[in-house]
Design a protein around this motif. Structure first.
Motif, mmCIF file in Angstrom:
data_model
loop_
_atom_site.group_PDB
_atom_site.id
_atom_site.type_symbol
_atom_site.label_atom_id
_atom_site.label_comp_id
_atom_site.label_asym_id
_atom_site.label_seq_id
_atom_site.Cartn_x
_atom_site.Cartn_y
_atom_site.Cartn_z
ATOM 1 N N PRO A 158 11.294 23.633 -6.357
ATOM 2 C CA PRO A 158 9.507 22.595 -6.577
ATOM 3 C C PRO A 158 9.669 22.253 -4.443
ATOM 4 C CG PRO A 158 11.518 21.478 -8.089
ATOM 5 C CD PRO A 158 11.834 22.758 -7.134
ATOM 6 N N THR A 159 10.634 22.724 -3.980
ATOM 7 C CA THR A 159 11.155 22.586 -2.410
ATOM 8 C C THR A 159 9.197 23.516 -1.476
ATOM 9 O OG1 THR A 159 12.303 24.601 -1.933
ATOM 10 C CG2 THR A 159 12.697 21.886 -2.018
ATOM 11 N N ASN A 160 8.957 24.505 -3.017
ATOM 12 C CA ASN A 160 7.921 25.335 -2.407
ATOM 13 C C ASN A 160 6.481 24.664 -3.358
ATOM 14 O OD1 ASN A 160 9.957 26.876 -0.463
ATOM 15 N ND2 ASN A 160 9.846 27.863 -2.122
ATOM 16 N N HIS A 161 6.454 24.232 -4.112
ATOM 17 C CA HIS A 161 5.703 23.938 -5.019
ATOM 18 C C HIS A 161 4.205 23.875 -4.050
ATOM 19 C CE1 HIS A 161 5.696 23.781 -9.308
ATOM 20 N NE2 HIS A 161 5.244 24.718 -9.140
ATOM 21 N N SER A 162 4.493 22.239 -2.911
ATOM 22 C CA SER A 162 3.653 22.448 -2.939
ATOM 23 C C SER A 162 2.259 21.361 -3.581
ATOM 24 C CB SER A 162 3.021 22.434 -1.221
ATOM 25 O OG SER A 162 3.993 23.160 -0.417
ATOM 26 N N ARG A 163 2.542 20.914 -5.039
ATOM 27 C CA ARG A 163 1.271 21.335 -5.028
ATOM 28 C C ARG A 163 1.745 20.480 -7.034
ATOM 29 N NH1 ARG A 163 1.459 27.133 -7.402
ATOM 30 N NH2 ARG A 163 2.392 26.649 -9.728
ATOM 31 N N GLY A 164 1.608 19.866 -7.530
ATOM 32 C CA GLY A 164 1.715 19.020 -8.824
ATOM 33 C C GLY A 164 0.323 18.272 -9.977
ATOM 34 N N ASN A 171 0.658 -1.122 0.213
ATOM 35 C CA ASN A 171 -0.206 0.258 -0.030
ATOM 36 C C ASN A 171 0.623 0.967 0.285
ATOM 37 O OD1 ASN A 171 -2.810 -1.232 -0.297
ATOM 38 N ND2 ASN A 171 -2.431 -1.542 2.191
ATOM 39 N N ALA A 172 1.864 1.257 -0.660
ATOM 40 C CA ALA A 172 3.076 2.184 -0.468
ATOM 41 C C ALA A 172 2.801 3.240 -1.905
ATOM 42 C CB ALA A 172 4.797 2.298 -0.595
ATOM 43 N N LEU A 173 2.756 4.375 -1.966
ATOM 44 C CA LEU A 173 2.382 5.218 -3.313
ATOM 45 C C LEU A 173 3.330 4.136 -4.954
ATOM 46 C CD1 LEU A 173 -0.323 7.327 -3.743
ATOM 47 C CD2 LEU A 173 1.830 8.415 -3.041
ATOM 48 N N THR A 174 2.756 4.813 -5.873
ATOM 49 C CA THR A 174 3.985 4.357 -6.476
ATOM 50 C C THR A 174 3.963 5.217 -7.927
ATOM 51 O OG1 THR A 174 2.440 2.899 -8.127
ATOM 52 C CG2 THR A 174 4.018 2.048 -6.687
ATOM 53 N N ASN A 175 5.399 5.586 -8.017
ATOM 54 C CA ASN A 175 5.036 6.648 -9.653
ATOM 55 C C ASN A 175 4.655 8.214 -8.508
ATOM 56 O OD1 ASN A 175 3.901 4.051 -11.270
ATOM 57 N ND2 ASN A 175 6.411 5.221 -11.697
ATOM 58 N N ALA A 176 5.256 8.057 -7.751
ATOM 59 C CA ALA A 176 3.950 8.652 -6.549
ATOM 60 C C ALA A 176 5.432 10.622 -7.114
ATOM 61 C CB ALA A 176 5.419 8.946 -5.398
ATOM 62 N N THR A 177 4.563 11.640 -6.805
ATOM 63 C CA THR A 177 4.605 12.785 -6.970
ATOM 64 C C THR A 177 6.355 13.526 -7.174
ATOM 65 O OG1 THR A 177 4.771 15.325 -7.322
ATOM 66 C CG2 THR A 177 4.047 13.796 -5.278
ATOM 67 N N ASP A 178 7.201 14.208 -8.607
ATOM 68 C CA ASP A 178 8.489 14.510 -7.547
ATOM 69 C C ASP A 178 8.442 16.143 -7.338
ATOM 70 O OD1 ASP A 178 6.986 16.033 -9.926
ATOM 71 O OD2 ASP A 178 9.331 15.718 -11.384
ATOM 72 N N GLN A 179 7.225 16.312 -6.828
ATOM 73 C CA GLN A 179 7.032 17.748 -7.142
ATOM 74 C C GLN A 179 6.872 17.810 -5.003
ATOM 75 O OE1 GLN A 179 7.316 20.830 -8.595
ATOM 76 N NE2 GLN A 179 8.051 18.541 -9.259
ATOM 77 N N ALA A 180 7.248 18.925 -4.448
ATOM 78 C CA ALA A 180 7.231 19.295 -2.661
ATOM 79 C C ALA A 180 5.855 18.488 -2.344
ATOM 80 C CB ALA A 180 7.618 20.342 -2.256
ATOM 81 N N VAL A 181 5.578 17.527 -1.400
ATOM 82 C CA VAL A 181 4.023 17.387 -0.475
ATOM 83 C C VAL A 181 3.357 18.757 0.188
ATOM 84 C CG1 VAL A 181 4.889 15.353 0.099
ATOM 85 C CG2 VAL A 181 5.169 17.505 2.260
ATOM 86 N N ALA A 182 1.709 18.950 -0.171
ATOM 87 C CA ALA A 182 1.587 19.756 0.464
ATOM 88 C C ALA A 182 1.398 19.657 2.253
ATOM 89 C CB ALA A 182 -0.227 19.719 -0.317
ATOM 90 N N ASN A 183 0.861 21.038 2.396
ATOM 91 C CA ASN A 183 1.123 20.962 4.095
ATOM 92 C C ASN A 183 -0.037 21.344 4.478
ATOM 93 O OD1 ASN A 183 4.365 19.427 4.709
ATOM 94 N ND2 ASN A 183 3.949 20.734 3.277
#
Lengths: 292, 304
Positions: free
Chosen positions: A174-180, A62-74
């Motif tokens: 990207p570290t500030n992106h928080s979206r993708g 149940n781990a995410l595959t092909n996960a985003t290369d952008q920063a997570v949203a917080n």
């Protein structure tokens, strides 16, 4: 489609509320990943935040595959001296065709934060179209629009833009992106995209109307950066809009034809279109509302 | 409601292509609910005139628009105009009709290929003129307002490709003032008022005809019209959103009014004029901005 509201006493409580709202409305929870069809989103408590990121699937663990290369949203940022406080009220809009989920929290009476995720309905993309967006944890955030000169020319006035708005931000690091957006164009396995600030800054700065004091709902789009400086639309949110909230109350429900929309400030309401030192000006979201 | 695609030339009943085009507008409009209040077709070379009254999409409105054909054989221009009014007085000349406002659009006395779209609230057309060709687009009638009919009963838009009613401008003119009004005013000066050149106008609540700005043509920098392209071969047709006033004066001068009916933005990236698309069952055709062929210089006309 559904609208769910409640009160959370902790981040874990809030996450459970989000998961329950989704799973009772067509989504499936596998580990920390909510999924529906080919849309996969991982939400989990991480320190003092609920983090959100997208992917294309899950593996046997149940781990995410092909996960985003952008920063997570917080969700949960402590900013401008305003703590992310509990208990807080949450509003969850679970919408379909296309699938989009918006989570809005209200704390400290006047403060809001918004998470969104879903799957783009635009044609022509080379990947899943899954997207996510939420607040950034950058330390140099801008709460809302900057000066009008900046808006006409620079959208949100440089920096990281309106950090609490959906897709209305600079194409910052990207570290500030928080979206993708998982568009897959040009054979790139990237979720990087540009926001929509220039799309509509000229409208925002002319709202509310002089003649009737009303403001229009403005589409939220995201664009992929293409070679040679071109851009391609990769997302147009079906169930959310940007809106100037000068003539609208926080949490007001407006009816336009057969559609209802609920109004939220980006972060906290200000007095002018320009952001203040502790408010996001008059920037806001209108999210499709299916409640009573 | 209806459209017509074809060509007119100087071999028809009227003798000159732009005269023939005026007659075509008249007959197409009449066949689609418009009433002709005046049609003057002198053969002495004087201006020809057409004034129409429409009932709008509700069927209960009164919409007054007009068209003229004017020319100079010695200066070799053969043009048309679009006009809008608030009423009709049979004894008054064209330019003295109530609420008169008029703008010119270049045409020709020889073959004109046309795309004419007529519904109950507006008429617009695109013309392909001359060789090498230029595209001339003109619009007269209501737009879709962001308002109720009670709030804003007469939301009219009007534009051709010329900055005046009947200028002595030939279609071959390549000055900055010869451009499609749909794209709106040039607004590149900080937060100042809308700047010319801009050939697009709307009638505001006070009855004044004011130059509008229009997104997405006026969007800037990262989202500029000039850098938009397709997404995997699909092109997004973006609505034409009309606005006026000075930025960052909320409640003082800024207004966002509504959208043009049937004219949208489409990117010129890997795309050419006269390409077509079917959207919602309706034929759409892509035309350029007079002589301009840049990425951001195209319009998608819904043939409806």
């Amino acid at each position: 489609m559904a609208f769910v509201t409640g009160s959370a006493s902790s981040l874990a409580d809030l996450l459970t509320g989000i998961q329950n709202a989704c799973t009772t409305n067509g989504w499936t929870l596998s580990g920390s990943v909510l999924h529906k069809g080919t849309c996969y989103m991982e939400l989990k408590v991480s320190g003092s935040f609920i983090t959100l990121r997208g992917g294309r699937g899950i593996d046997g663990s149940n781990a995410l595959t092909n996960a985003t290369d952008q920063a997570v949203a917080n969700l949960g940022i402590v900013s401008m001296g305003i703590a992310f406080a509990f208990p807080m009220t949450y509003f969850i809009h679970v919408l379909a065709s296309p699938d989009e989920v918006y989570v809005v929290v209200n704390y400290g009476v006047v403060y809001y934060q918004t998470l969104g995720f879903g799957q783009s309905a635009l044609s022509g993309m080379a990947a899943s179209g899954n997207w996510y967006c939420g607040p950034t944890i950058s330390t140099s955030i801008h709460l809302g629009f900057n000066t009008p000169q900046g808006a006409e020319y620079d959208g949100v006035g440089g920096g990281n833009g309106a950090a609490f708005s959906l897709f209305c931000r600079e194409n910052a690091a990207p570290t500030n992106h928080s979206r993708g957006v998982d568009h897959g164009l040009d054979g790139l396995n990237t979720w990087a995209e540009l926001g929509c600030k220039y799309d509509w800054a000229s409208l925002y700065w002319r709202q509310p109307n002089q003649w009737n004091s009303e403001s229009i709902l403005i589409p939220i789009r995201a664009y992929a950066q293409r070679p040679s400086g071109f851009i391609s639309p990769v997302l147009e949110c079906a169930h959310a809009r940007q809106v100037n909230i000068a003539s609208l109350a926080d949490q007001q429900i407006i009816t336009l034809g057969t559609d209802k929309w609920k109004i939220y400030p980006w972060w906290s309401r200000g007095a002018t279109n320009t952001r203040g030192t502790a408010d996001s000006g008059l920037g806001g979201h209108a999210i499709r509302y299916d409640g009573a | 409601m209806a459209h017509a695609i074809g060509f007119v030339d100087n071999t028809g009943t009227e003798g000159l292509a732009h005269w023939q085009m005026l007659l075509l507008i008249k007959t197409t409009a009449e066949a689609n609910g418009w009433t002709t209040l005046r049609y003057l077709n002198p053969t002495d070379g004087g201006n020809r005139e057409l004034i129409l009254k429409g009932v709008g999409l509700s069927g209960t409105e009164e919409i007054y628009i007009g068209f003229r054909a004017y020319h100079s054989a010695t200066a070799d221009y053969y043009n048309m105009t679009v006009a809008a009014f608030t009423g009709y007085v049979s004894a008054n000349v064209f330019t003295s009709q109530p609420g008169y406002f008029e703008r010119g659009v270049c045409a020709h006395n020889q073959r004109i290929d046309y795309w004419l779209a007529v519904n109950a609230q507006r008429i617009f057309f695109g013309l392909k003129v001359g060789s090498p060709s230029v595209y001339e687009i003109a619009y007269a009638g209501k737009f879709y307002p962001y308002a109720t009919p009670e709030q804003y009963p007469y939301p009219m838009a009007l534009f051709g490709t010329l900055p005046n009613a009947t200028p002595a401008t030939r279609y071959s003119d390549v000055s900055s003032t010869h451009g499609t009004g749909a794209r709106g005013a040039n607004i590149r000066d900080s937060d100042a008022a809308l700047l010319a050149p801009g050939n697009g106008y709307l009638r505001d609540l006070l009855g004044n005809w004011v130059m509008f700005g229009c997104l997405p043509w006026m969007a800037n920098t990262n989202n500029a019209a000039t850098i938009r392209r397709d997404t995997g071969g699909y092109y997004q047709a973006l609505k034409s959103v009309l606005y006026t006033g000075v930025a960052n004066n909320p409640g003082t001068t800024g207004n966002v009014w509504g959208e043009l009916d049937g004219i949208r933005y489409i990117s010129g990236f890997n795309n050419v004029g006269e390409n077509t698309a079917t959207i919602g069952g309706n034929l759409n055709v892509m035309l350029g901005d007079v002589f301009r062929t840049g990425i951001g210089d195209f319009f998608l006309l819904e043939m409806n």
